[in-house]
Structures are given as structure tokens and as C-alpha cells.
Design a protein around this motif. Structure first.
Motif, PDB file in Angstrom:
ATOM      1  N   GLU A  22       0.827  -1.214   0.000  1.00  0.00           N
ATOM      2  CA  GLU A  22       0.000   0.000   0.000  1.00  0.00           C
ATOM      3  C   GLU A  22       0.860   1.262   0.000  1.00  0.00           C
ATOM      4  OE1 GLU A  22      -0.415  -2.050   3.200  1.00  0.00           O
ATOM      5  OE2 GLU A  22      -1.192  -3.438   1.711  1.00  0.00           O
ATOM      6  N   VAL A  23       1.946   1.222   0.741  1.00  0.00           N
ATOM      7  CA  VAL A  23       2.839   2.383   0.805  1.00  0.00           C
ATOM      8  C   VAL A  23       3.521   2.587  -0.541  1.00  0.00           C
ATOM      9  CG1 VAL A  23       4.932   3.298   1.883  1.00  0.00           C
ATOM     10  CG2 VAL A  23       3.174   2.216   3.285  1.00  0.00           C
ATOM     11  N   LEU A  24       3.965   1.504  -1.162  1.00  0.00           N
ATOM     12  CA  LEU A  24       4.590   1.612  -2.478  1.00  0.00           C
ATOM     13  C   LEU A  24       3.604   2.153  -3.511  1.00  0.00           C
ATOM     14  CD1 LEU A  24       6.665  -1.683  -2.527  1.00  0.00           C
ATOM     15  CD2 LEU A  24       7.548   0.661  -2.360  1.00  0.00           C
ATOM     16  N   ALA A  25       2.350   1.711  -3.434  1.00  0.00           N
ATOM     17  CA  ALA A  25       1.331   2.195  -4.364  1.00  0.00           C
ATOM     18  C   ALA A  25       1.075   3.681  -4.164  1.00  0.00           C
ATOM     19  CB  ALA A  25       0.041   1.399  -4.192  1.00  0.00           C
ATOM     20  N   GLU A  26       1.031   4.121  -2.913  1.00  0.00           N
ATOM     21  CA  GLU A  26       0.813   5.542  -2.625  1.00  0.00           C
ATOM     22  C   GLU A  26       1.996   6.384  -3.111  1.00  0.00           C
ATOM     23  OE1 GLU A  26      -0.005   8.343   1.267  1.00  0.00           O
ATOM     24  OE2 GLU A  26      -0.581   6.243   1.354  1.00  0.00           O
ATOM     25  N   ALA A  27       3.211   5.897  -2.902  1.00  0.00           N
ATOM     26  CA  ALA A  27       4.404   6.612  -3.372  1.00  0.00           C
ATOM     27  C   ALA A  27       4.414   6.674  -4.895  1.00  0.00           C
ATOM     28  CB  ALA A  27       5.666   5.937  -2.853  1.00  0.00           C
ATOM     29  N   ALA A  28       4.068   5.581  -5.560  1.00  0.00           N
ATOM     30  CA  ALA A  28       4.028   5.557  -7.023  1.00  0.00           C
ATOM     31  C   ALA A  28       3.000   6.550  -7.550  1.00  0.00           C
ATOM     32  CB  ALA A  28       3.726   4.149  -7.521  1.00  0.00           C
ATOM     33  N   ALA A  29       1.854   6.646  -6.878  1.00  0.00           N
ATOM     34  CA  ALA A  29       0.825   7.597  -7.296  1.00  0.00           C
ATOM     35  C   ALA A  29       1.338   9.034  -7.159  1.00  0.00           C
ATOM     36  CB  ALA A  29      -0.443   7.396  -6.480  1.00  0.00           C
ATOM     37  N   ALA A  30       2.031   9.327  -6.066  1.00  0.00           N
ATOM     38  CA  ALA A  30       2.576  10.675  -5.864  1.00  0.00           C
ATOM     39  C   ALA A  30       3.628  10.990  -6.919  1.00  0.00           C
ATOM     40  CB  ALA A  30       3.173  10.805  -4.462  1.00  0.00           C
ATOM     41  N   PHE A  31       4.535  10.032  -7.173  1.00  0.00           N
ATOM     42  CA  PHE A  31       5.541  10.248  -8.211  1.00  0.00           C
ATOM     43  C   PHE A  31       4.882  10.365  -9.583  1.00  0.00           C
ATOM     44  CE2 PHE A  31       8.732   8.444  -5.186  1.00  0.00           C
ATOM     45  CZ  PHE A  31       9.564   9.554  -5.162  1.00  0.00           C
ATOM     46  N   GLY A  32       3.802   9.618  -9.795  1.00  0.00           N
ATOM     47  CA  GLY A  32       3.080   9.703 -11.057  1.00  0.00           C
ATOM     48  C   GLY A  32       2.511  11.093 -11.295  1.00  0.00           C
ATOM     49  N   LEU A  33       1.995  11.709 -10.246  1.00  0.00           N
ATOM     50  CA  LEU A  33       1.487  13.074 -10.373  1.00  0.00           C
ATOM     51  C   LEU A  33       2.603  14.061 -10.694  1.00  0.00           C
ATOM     52  CD1 LEU A  33      -1.186  13.288  -7.575  1.00  0.00           C
ATOM     53  CD2 LEU A  33      -1.534  13.720  -9.998  1.00  0.00           C
ATOM     54  N   LEU A  34       3.797  13.785 -10.212  1.00  0.00           N
ATOM     55  CA  LEU A  34       4.931  14.669 -10.458  1.00  0.00           C
ATOM     56  C   LEU A  34       5.652  14.330 -11.759  1.00  0.00           C
ATOM     57  CD1 LEU A  34       6.397  14.877  -6.850  1.00  0.00           C
ATOM     58  CD2 LEU A  34       5.040  16.593  -8.058  1.00  0.00           C
ATOM     59  N   ALA A  35       5.155  13.332 -12.494  1.00  0.00           N
ATOM     60  CA  ALA A  35       5.820  12.866 -13.699  1.00  0.00           C
ATOM     61  C   ALA A  35       5.562  13.758 -14.912  1.00  0.00           C
ATOM     62  CB  ALA A  35       5.414  11.425 -14.011  1.00  0.00           C
ATOM     63  N   THR A  36       4.705  14.751 -14.773  1.00  0.00           N
ATOM     64  CA  THR A  36       4.509  15.684 -15.877  1.00  0.00           C
ATOM     65  C   THR A  36       5.343  16.941 -15.606  1.00  0.00           C
ATOM     66  OG1 THR A  36       2.626  16.853 -14.922  1.00  0.00           O
ATOM     67  CG2 THR A  36       2.129  14.871 -16.190  1.00  0.00           C
ATOM     68  N   PRO A  37       6.006  17.462 -16.627  1.00  0.00           N
ATOM     69  CA  PRO A  37       6.830  18.662 -16.416  1.00  0.00           C
ATOM     70  C   PRO A  37       6.045  19.828 -15.829  1.00  0.00           C
ATOM     71  CG  PRO A  37       7.349  17.679 -18.522  1.00  0.00           C
ATOM     72  CD  PRO A  37       6.150  16.936 -17.993  1.00  0.00           C
ATOM     73  N   ALA A  38       4.795  20.003 -16.254  1.00  0.00           N
ATOM     74  CA  ALA A  38       4.008  21.136 -15.752  1.00  0.00           C
ATOM     75  C   ALA A  38       3.774  21.018 -14.250  1.00  0.00           C
ATOM     76  CB  ALA A  38       2.674  21.215 -16.494  1.00  0.00           C
ATOM     77  N   ARG A  39       3.350  19.839 -13.787  1.00  0.00           N
ATOM     78  CA  ARG A  39       3.085  19.682 -12.350  1.00  0.00           C
ATOM     79  C   ARG A  39       4.365  19.761 -11.534  1.00  0.00           C
ATOM     80  NH1 ARG A  39      -0.347  14.861 -13.357  1.00  0.00           N
ATOM     81  NH2 ARG A  39      -2.103  15.772 -14.417  1.00  0.00           N
ATOM     82  N   LEU A  40       5.428  19.178 -12.048  1.00  0.00           N
ATOM     83  CA  LEU A  40       6.700  19.255 -11.338  1.00  0.00           C
ATOM     84  C   LEU A  40       7.168  20.700 -11.247  1.00  0.00           C
ATOM     85  CD1 LEU A  40       8.949  17.752  -9.908  1.00  0.00           C
ATOM     86  CD2 LEU A  40      10.025  17.370 -12.124  1.00  0.00           C
ATOM     87  N   HIS A  41       6.979  21.460 -12.311  1.00  0.00           N
ATOM     88  CA  HIS A  41       7.370  22.870 -12.289  1.00  0.00           C
ATOM     89  C   HIS A  41       6.542  23.637 -11.258  1.00  0.00           C
ATOM     90  CE1 HIS A  41       8.784  26.472 -14.950  1.00  0.00           C
ATOM     91  NE2 HIS A  41       9.046  26.648 -13.672  1.00  0.00           N
ATOM     92  N   ILE A  42       5.254  23.332 -11.187  1.00  0.00           N
ATOM     93  CA  ILE A  42       4.383  23.981 -10.204  1.00  0.00           C
ATOM     94  C   ILE A  42       4.847  23.664  -8.783  1.00  0.00           C
ATOM     95  CG2 ILE A  42       2.047  23.950  -9.221  1.00  0.00           C
ATOM     96  CD1 ILE A  42       1.052  23.628 -12.187  1.00  0.00           C
ATOM     97  N   VAL A  43       5.124  22.398  -8.509  1.00  0.00           N
ATOM     98  CA  VAL A  43       5.584  22.024  -7.159  1.00  0.00           C
ATOM     99  C   VAL A  43       6.944  22.647  -6.879  1.00  0.00           C
ATOM    100  CG1 VAL A  43       6.223  20.105  -5.649  1.00  0.00           C
ATOM    101  CG2 VAL A  43       4.188  19.930  -7.077  1.00  0.00           C
ATOM    102  N   TRP A  44       7.827  22.688  -7.886  1.00  0.00           N
ATOM    103  CA  TRP A  44       9.135  23.341  -7.725  1.00  0.00           C
ATOM    104  C   TRP A  44       8.938  24.810  -7.338  1.00  0.00           C
ATOM    105  CZ3 TRP A  44      14.283  22.911  -7.316  1.00  0.00           C
ATOM    106  CH2 TRP A  44      15.066  24.017  -7.596  1.00  0.00           C
ATOM    107  N   ALA A  45       8.058  25.494  -8.058  1.00  0.00           N
ATOM    108  CA  ALA A  45       7.798  26.911  -7.776  1.00  0.00           C
ATOM    109  C   ALA A  45       7.227  27.088  -6.372  1.00  0.00           C
ATOM    110  CB  ALA A  45       6.846  27.489  -8.824  1.00  0.00           C
ATOM    111  N   LEU A  46       6.290  26.223  -5.995  1.00  0.00           N
ATOM    112  CA  LEU A  46       5.694  26.326  -4.658  1.00  0.00           C
ATOM    113  C   LEU A  46       6.670  25.932  -3.560  1.00  0.00           C
ATOM    114  CD1 LEU A  46       2.087  25.015  -5.371  1.00  0.00           C
ATOM    115  CD2 LEU A  46       2.824  27.384  -4.954  1.00  0.00           C
ATOM    116  N   ALA A  47       7.654  25.111  -3.890  1.00  0.00           N
ATOM    117  CA  ALA A  47       8.690  24.767  -2.908  1.00  0.00           C
ATOM    118  C   ALA A  47       9.552  25.986  -2.581  1.00  0.00           C
ATOM    119  CB  ALA A  47       9.564  23.620  -3.423  1.00  0.00           C
ATOM    120  N   GLN A  48       9.559  26.963  -3.489  1.00  0.00           N
ATOM    121  CA  GLN A  48      10.323  28.199  -3.265  1.00  0.00           C
ATOM    122  C   GLN A  48       9.513  29.224  -2.480  1.00  0.00           C
ATOM    123  OE1 GLN A  48      13.398  27.490  -4.370  1.00  0.00           O
ATOM    124  NE2 GLN A  48      12.386  25.699  -5.219  1.00  0.00           N
TER     125      GLN A  48
END
Length: 121
Positions: free
Chosen positions: A15-41
């Protein structure tokens, strides 16, 4: 759970691996990763994020909705504006490490804002 040979770490439950994979899957698009990168700042509203990442307001808003539903970002109301932020220090660390390392390899400074498109993502 089995014990792997790498330093005595135990394998996480499925279950933990599935949840981690889902989170990484959401970050697998450049647009979403860029958004999270910007919000991390630092926190931002959707207009500021759209300007920073080079997306349209509806597109950035849709990405934020998905990230929010997954618990990767949260929002708070400030007057009439929704302000978005990443308040999970682990997510911030993972994104900063990954993007920073890749930016460094590509010869970019991790301190200067880099559009993920510039990195070929």
C-alpha cells in the motif's frame, strides 16, 4: 515483509509503495513538477504560478486541483485569492534535490529559477 540486502532495510508494504508511485506519477509531468518546484520556493496564487511556469490559468488550476487532491499541495484563502503552498517538507526536499541535481548536471545553477522546459523535461 522481507529484509533486503541493502543495509537491513525492510521493504515497505504494498500500500505504501502504491501511494508513493501515485505521488511520483502526479509529479511525472513537467508542468506539475514545475508547479511544485515553484511552490517549494514559496507560496503563490494561480495567476503568479501561471506566469512563472508559462501555463494558462485553466491548465495551472487543473494541475493544482490534482496536486491538492493528492495532498501534495494545499491552499488557503486570502481575501478573494486562493494561495497555494507545499507544506510537506519531505515533498519539498525530494523535488529540490531531484531538480537541483539535474540542473547542476546540465550546467545550470540550482539557485536561479530554471524552467523545466529548459532542462529538456
Amino acid at each position: 515483509m522481507s529484509t533486503g540486502s541493502g543495509g537491513g532495510f525492510q521493504d515497505p508494504p504494498a500500500e505504501v509503495l502504491a501511494e508513493a508511485a501515485a505521488a511520483f506519477g502526479l509529479l511525472a509531468t513537467p508542468a506539475r513538477l514545475h508547479i511544485v518546484w515553484a511552490l517549494a520556493q514559496g507560496e503563490s496564487d494561480v495567476t503568479g504560478l501561471a506566469e512563472r511556469v508559462g501555463g494558462t490559468l485553466p491548465s495551472v488550476s487543473q494541475h493544482l486541483t490534482k496536486l491538492k487532491l493528492a495532498g501534495l499541495v494545499r491552499s488557503r484563502r486570502e481575501g478573494r485569492r486562493q494561495i497555494y503552498l507545499v507544506d510537506d517538507p519531505i515533498v519539498v526536499t525530494v523535488v529540490r534535490l531531484m531538480v537541483g541535481q539535474l540542473a547542476e548536471r546540465a550546467g545550470h545553477s540550482a539557485r536561479t529559477p530554471v524552467r523545466l522546459r529548459e532542462l529538456g523535461a
